[in-house]
Write an enzyme that holds these catalytic residues in place. Sequence first.
Site, PDB file in Angstrom:
ATOM      1  N   SER A  68       0.861  -1.139  -0.128  1.00  9.87           N
ATOM      2  CA  SER A  68      -0.059  -0.109   0.024  1.00  9.87           C
ATOM      3  C   SER A  68       0.891   1.093  -0.141  1.00  9.87           C
ATOM      4  O   SER A  68       0.091   2.250  -0.121  1.00  9.87           O
ATOM      5  CB  SER A  68      -1.182   0.118   1.135  1.00  9.87           C
ATOM      6  N   LYS A  71      -0.217   3.663  -2.524  1.00  6.11           N
ATOM      7  CA  LYS A  71      -1.557   4.797  -2.582  1.00  6.11           C
ATOM      8  C   LYS A  71      -1.029   6.065  -2.563  1.00  6.11           C
ATOM      9  O   LYS A  71      -1.797   7.227  -2.752  1.00  6.11           O
ATOM     10  CB  LYS A  71      -2.161   4.437  -1.325  1.00  6.11           C
ATOM     11  N   SER A 125      -5.546   3.029   4.610  1.00 10.24           N
ATOM     12  CA  SER A 125      -5.179   2.158   3.785  1.00 10.24           C
ATOM     13  C   SER A 125      -6.354   1.263   2.982  1.00 10.24           C
ATOM     14  O   SER A 125      -5.901   0.096   2.836  1.00 10.24           O
ATOM     15  CB  SER A 125      -4.142   1.237   4.077  1.00 10.24           C
TER      16      SER A 125
END
Length: 313
Positions: A68, A71, A125
């Site tokens: 993640s 992101k 997340s």
Amino acid sequence: MKNILIALSLLFCSSVVLADSETTLPENLQSLDTANISLGSVNAKVVDVESGVTLFAKNPETVAPIASISKLMTAMVVLDAELPLDEMLTITEEDIDTWKNTYSRMRIGAVLPRSELLLLALMSSENRAALALGRTYPGGMTAFVSAMNDKARALGMRNTRFVEPSGLSMENVSTASDLVKMVSTASRYKLIRDYTTTPSYMIKLGETENEMEFRNTNLLVRQGDWGVNLSKTGFINEAGRCLVMLANVGERPVAMVLLDSYGRRTPVGDANRIKQWIVTGKSAPVAGAALKYEQEKNSGVFQTAAMDDDTQS
């Protein structure tokens, strides 16, 4: 406007990677001895942002899944496109995770403004939030992923590749050195700084729904005593535990990239070891389980398996 943002990003990024010979470190940083610090993360890089000097590096050019941490790039692409943050977006079945079948608190049919999807993707997340941001990009997911890779190339992230916006795919890969550039550039966006350092937030997922609390995935942000300016965690089995931060340490901004570590506590422990080392010149030892994990990964004998029961994100 998009070109201006990219130009500013490149300018800032270049300032972070200046050659050591062109800069001067404070005396306390010049005297740091890397023999006095050990980290559990398999790949890592620590950079003094003001000078661009690398204080510590460990396998910084190793290409690995980044989970993640992806992101951060997702957020930059959304903001570069100047899409309306108040536009209401609906979570659909297309946003269901088909890589890891992870759990999400965001039900199908939930309607939120783009700004709150961005917040949930960065702070908690939330994978469905990230996938919805990509799906609703002009041109759809294909155009969004292309924009992610274009941005990476523009920033000189030569060993980075994205295939989707959430980080659930092990094919989202990068290096510690490349991620220093991404972290530094992401810190130029006020909204990314604000959202990644929000400890928690109450969100109503629908008109008939009760408010739900979403929390930051980084314990150091939730504790509130670290001076974190930007943060992102990540985890899938193939990537291990990951953490990137921009934080004030010893009154100077320091970029930390910590990739592929064992257990939820190791990245936080590594961050604390870095802080202790910068401030005092020494750091605490690494736990035996984390060292064993690193040795097995480096020797190639480690078998990918779930390290705990936490949701992958």
